[in-house]
Design an enzyme around this catalytic site. Sequence first.
Site, PDB file in Angstrom:
ATOM      1  N   TYR A  31     -75.622  -3.867 -17.195  1.00 47.56           N
ATOM      2  CA  TYR A  31     -74.332  -3.450 -17.891  1.00 47.56           C
ATOM      3  C   TYR A  31     -73.354  -4.778 -17.988  1.00 47.56           C
ATOM      4  O   TYR A  31     -73.048  -5.269 -17.079  1.00 47.56           O
ATOM      5  CB  TYR A  31     -73.636  -2.316 -16.816  1.00 47.56           C
ATOM      6  CG  TYR A  31     -74.319  -1.047 -16.984  1.00 47.56           C
ATOM      7  CD1 TYR A  31     -75.389  -0.660 -17.679  1.00 47.56           C
ATOM      8  CD2 TYR A  31     -74.018  -0.298 -15.825  1.00 47.56           C
ATOM      9  CE1 TYR A  31     -76.256   0.457 -17.284  1.00 47.56           C
ATOM     10  CE2 TYR A  31     -74.689   1.030 -16.022  1.00 47.56           C
ATOM     11  CZ  TYR A  31     -75.912   1.240 -16.759  1.00 47.56           C
ATOM     12  OH  TYR A  31     -76.518   2.305 -16.704  1.00 47.56           O
ATOM     13  N   SER A  36     -85.765   5.568 -13.474  1.00 47.00           N
ATOM     14  CA  SER A  36     -84.896   6.003 -14.670  1.00 47.00           C
ATOM     15  C   SER A  36     -85.745   6.110 -15.961  1.00 47.00           C
ATOM     16  O   SER A  36     -86.245   4.970 -16.540  1.00 47.00           O
ATOM     17  CB  SER A  36     -83.661   5.007 -14.931  1.00 47.00           C
ATOM     18  OG  SER A  36     -82.696   5.523 -15.875  1.00 47.00           O
ATOM     19  N   TRP A  63     -77.517  11.366 -16.479  1.00 44.32           N
ATOM     20  CA  TRP A  63     -76.473  10.394 -17.400  1.00 44.32           C
ATOM     21  C   TRP A  63     -76.044  10.785 -18.562  1.00 44.32           C
ATOM     22  O   TRP A  63     -76.639  11.856 -19.289  1.00 44.32           O
ATOM     23  CB  TRP A  63     -76.956   8.888 -17.260  1.00 44.32           C
ATOM     24  CG  TRP A  63     -78.266   8.468 -18.228  1.00 44.32           C
ATOM     25  CD1 TRP A  63     -79.592   8.569 -17.446  1.00 44.32           C
ATOM     26  CD2 TRP A  63     -78.590   8.175 -19.516  1.00 44.32           C
ATOM     27  NE1 TRP A  63     -80.438   8.074 -18.399  1.00 44.32           N
ATOM     28  CE2 TRP A  63     -80.001   8.050 -19.618  1.00 44.32           C
ATOM     29  CE3 TRP A  63     -77.909   8.195 -20.904  1.00 44.32           C
ATOM     30  CZ2 TRP A  63     -80.446   7.636 -20.668  1.00 44.32           C
ATOM     31  CZ3 TRP A  63     -78.361   8.049 -21.803  1.00 44.32           C
ATOM     32  CH2 TRP A  63     -79.769   7.656 -21.903  1.00 44.32           C
ATOM     33  N   LEU A 105     -71.697  13.708 -21.258  1.00 46.07           N
ATOM     34  CA  LEU A 105     -70.772  14.044 -22.350  1.00 46.07           C
ATOM     35  C   LEU A 105     -71.575  13.390 -23.614  1.00 46.07           C
ATOM     36  O   LEU A 105     -70.767  13.453 -24.783  1.00 46.07           O
ATOM     37  CB  LEU A 105     -69.245  13.682 -22.411  1.00 46.07           C
ATOM     38  CG  LEU A 105     -68.885  14.385 -20.814  1.00 46.07           C
ATOM     39  CD1 LEU A 105     -67.180  13.651 -20.811  1.00 46.07           C
ATOM     40  CD2 LEU A 105     -68.330  15.720 -21.335  1.00 46.07           C
ATOM     41  N   ASN A 162     -62.011  14.973 -15.784  1.00 45.36           N
ATOM     42  CA  ASN A 162     -63.324  15.361 -15.559  1.00 45.36           C
ATOM     43  C   ASN A 162     -63.687  16.091 -14.133  1.00 45.36           C
ATOM     44  O   ASN A 162     -64.571  16.781 -14.046  1.00 45.36           O
ATOM     45  CB  ASN A 162     -64.242  14.289 -15.773  1.00 45.36           C
ATOM     46  CG  ASN A 162     -64.191  13.679 -17.208  1.00 45.36           C
ATOM     47  OD1 ASN A 162     -63.748  14.649 -18.089  1.00 45.36           O
ATOM     48  ND2 ASN A 162     -64.514  12.570 -17.649  1.00 45.36           N
TER      49      ASN A 162
HETATM   50  N1  LIG Z   1     -80.102   5.116 -16.546  1.00 43.15           N
HETATM   51  C1  LIG Z   1     -79.698   4.902 -17.671  1.00 43.15           C
HETATM   52  O1  LIG Z   1     -80.277   4.467 -18.741  1.00 43.15           O
HETATM   53  C2  LIG Z   1     -78.199   5.132 -17.885  1.00 43.15           C
HETATM   54  C3  LIG Z   1     -78.010   5.297 -19.321  1.00 43.15           C
HETATM   55  C4  LIG Z   1     -76.468   5.637 -19.660  1.00 43.15           C
HETATM   56  C5  LIG Z   1     -75.469   5.761 -18.634  1.00 43.15           C
HETATM   57  N2  LIG Z   1     -75.914   6.046 -17.433  1.00 43.15           N
HETATM   58  C6  LIG Z   1     -75.069   6.048 -16.277  1.00 43.15           C
HETATM   59  O2  LIG Z   1     -74.283   7.376 -16.489  1.00 43.15           O
HETATM   60  C7  LIG Z   1     -72.907   6.964 -16.661  1.00 43.15           C
HETATM   61  C8  LIG Z   1     -72.467   8.106 -17.762  1.00 43.15           C
HETATM   62  O3  LIG Z   1     -72.880   7.925 -18.867  1.00 43.15           O
HETATM   63  P1  LIG Z   1     -71.634   8.021 -19.933  1.00 43.15           P
HETATM   64  O4  LIG Z   1     -70.716   7.080 -19.730  1.00 43.15           O
HETATM   65  O5  LIG Z   1     -72.572   7.742 -21.266  1.00 43.15           O
HETATM   66  O6  LIG Z   1     -71.186   9.366 -19.789  1.00 43.15           O
HETATM   67  P2  LIG Z   1     -70.726  10.432 -20.910  1.00 43.15           P
HETATM   68  O7  LIG Z   1     -69.817  11.392 -20.020  1.00 43.15           O
HETATM   69  O8  LIG Z   1     -71.656  10.904 -21.831  1.00 43.15           O
HETATM   70  O9  LIG Z   1     -69.550   9.424 -21.622  1.00 43.15           O
HETATM   71  C9  LIG Z   1     -68.370   8.903 -21.206  1.00 43.15           C
HETATM   72  C10 LIG Z   1     -67.428   8.246 -22.134  1.00 43.15           C
HETATM   73  O10 LIG Z   1     -66.894   9.624 -22.811  1.00 43.15           O
HETATM   74  C11 LIG Z   1     -65.437   9.368 -22.949  1.00 43.15           C
HETATM   75  N3  LIG Z   1     -64.838  10.422 -22.378  1.00 43.15           N
HETATM   76  C12 LIG Z   1     -65.132  10.673 -20.978  1.00 43.15           C
HETATM   77  N4  LIG Z   1     -64.342  11.809 -20.208  1.00 43.15           N
HETATM   78  C13 LIG Z   1     -63.505  12.051 -21.338  1.00 43.15           C
HETATM   79  C14 LIG Z   1     -62.261  12.782 -21.507  1.00 43.15           C
HETATM   80  N5  LIG Z   1     -61.955  13.703 -20.674  1.00 43.15           N
HETATM   81  N6  LIG Z   1     -61.790  12.881 -22.528  1.00 43.15           N
HETATM   82  C15 LIG Z   1     -62.107  12.070 -23.527  1.00 43.15           C
HETATM   83  N7  LIG Z   1     -63.051  11.210 -23.758  1.00 43.15           N
HETATM   84  C16 LIG Z   1     -63.670  11.135 -22.625  1.00 43.15           C
HETATM   85  C17 LIG Z   1     -65.144   8.118 -22.448  1.00 43.15           C
HETATM   86  O11 LIG Z   1     -65.432   7.091 -23.630  1.00 43.15           O
HETATM   87  P3  LIG Z   1     -64.241   6.638 -24.532  1.00 43.15           P
HETATM   88  O12 LIG Z   1     -62.901   6.715 -23.851  1.00 43.15           O
HETATM   89  O13 LIG Z   1     -64.620   5.317 -24.745  1.00 43.15           O
HETATM   90  O14 LIG Z   1     -64.204   7.231 -25.801  1.00 43.15           O
HETATM   91  C18 LIG Z   1     -66.184   7.731 -21.538  1.00 43.15           C
HETATM   92  O15 LIG Z   1     -66.607   6.363 -21.278  1.00 43.15           O
HETATM   93  C19 LIG Z   1     -73.038   5.549 -17.003  1.00 43.15           C
HETATM   94  O16 LIG Z   1     -71.743   4.919 -16.564  1.00 43.15           O
HETATM   95  C20 LIG Z   1     -74.088   5.146 -16.254  1.00 43.15           C
HETATM   96  O17 LIG Z   1     -73.671   4.637 -14.813  1.00 43.15           O
HETATM   97  C21 LIG Z   1     -77.350   5.588 -17.245  1.00 43.15           C
END
Ligand SMILES: NC(=O)c1ccc[n+]([C@@H]2O[C@H](COP(=O)([O-])OP(=O)(O)OC[C@H]3O[C@@H](n4cnc5c(N)ncnc54)[C@H](OP(=O)(O)O)[C@@H]3O)[C@@H](O)[C@H]2O)c1
Length: 327
Positions: free
Chosen positions: A54, A154, A209, A212, A296
């Site tokens: 990351y 993962s 992961w 959203l 959230n």
């Molecule tokens: N193992 C893997 O391969 C893998 C891959 C991906 C992620 N992950 C893990 O999973 C975690 C979560 O993934 P993700 O960040 O993709 O989760 P997500 O919940 O799908 O997206 C999060 C993004 O959505 C937006 N958001 C979140 N809550 C919001 C709200 N209440 N209102 C408006 N916009 C909102 C924000 O982006 P903006 O504000 O920029 O729009 C935020 O950064 C990562 O941080 C990581 O630790 C793991």
Amino acid sequence: MEYRHLGKSGIQVSELSFGSWVTFHNQADVNAAVDMMSAAYEAGVNFFDNAEVYADGKSEEVMGSALKQLGWRRSSYLVSTKIYWGLHNNVNERNTLNRKRLIEGINGSLKRLQLDYVDLLYCHRPDKTTPIEETVWAMHNIIEWGKAFYWGTSEWSAAEIVSAVEIAERHHLHKPVTEQPVYNMFSRQRFTKEYERVYKDYGYGTTIWSPLASGLLTGKYSQGIPEGSRGTLEGYDWLRDELTNKEKLAKVQALEPIAKELNCTLSQLALAWCLKNPFVSTVITGASRVEQVRENMKAADVVTKLTPEIVERIDGIFEVKKEEEDD
Ligand SMILES: NC(=O)c1ccc[n+]([C@@H]2O[C@H](COP(=O)([O-])OP(=O)(O)OC[C@H]3O[C@@H](n4cnc5c(N)ncnc54)[C@H](OP(=O)(O)O)[C@@H]3O)[C@@H](O)[C@H]2O)c1
């Protein structure tokens, strides 16, 4: 906040956790990280997810500095990191789970995180070229040396997970205890179908992961790409196509009346839907600002409102038939 066992293991994770993909370093500096982690911790979050890849290691640096400022008792929270892609474009350093890379990788992560150990260490993707036995031994050694307490996978296939667990059992080594797969209303097939046997037969946990779908399920992309959102970031063009996909946006719009009926936001509905699945140990949330974290964290209150009738209506929107998920 409720806590769930990570599969059959003894460790418990808060049902909502917090991760730093995309956000830390790119959208959030150390101060913003402190604010968001603090809001999450106050809401009961005990698990913070990271990966060496990351922001090319900078996400770990930001989290490490934030943890230092926050000064929480180390035993009160869990931190994870993940290794696979590497930080240098060189043979043995890129896209591998070989023994050298895993051990050098964890040492680098601990330095950047300013920690003596991580609680959970993941193999971020499967490596088709290194024998699984070599990876299992290296992960076992890392745990024996006290640099990590548990390990997981993962986006490994069920067959690869079973192979790792069985190798560990055969040699009395530390077994992997959890998978970190994608799971959200759009991406559910692998989680519900392929992995079922690893939860049931091997007691595997899951830290899921992109609940959203990178923000798509918040409804924020319905009127185009909002300023400052993930969809505007350089290097995420592949994601932009997903976030502006008309068919997907229509499905998100169809969820709106349900959220209104349940008196919650679309984000809370989408997170609660993930929480409803008993095979989910924790939903890793992501956020670029503290208001999102606060919104959230209230998703857990929505879970009891998801009656079978509501779940069926959601499945209808995503064109999932009941027998498809059951069989
Ligand atoms: N193992 C893997 O391969 C893998 C891959 C991906 C992620 N992950 C893990 O999973 C975690 C979560 O993934 P993700 O960040 O993709 O989760 P997500 O919940 O799908 O997206 C999060 C993004 O959505 C937006 N958001 C979140 N809550 C919001 C709200 N209440 N209102 C408006 N916009 C909102 C924000 O982006 P903006 O504000 O920029 O729009 C935020 O950064 C990562 O941080 C990581 O630790 C793991």
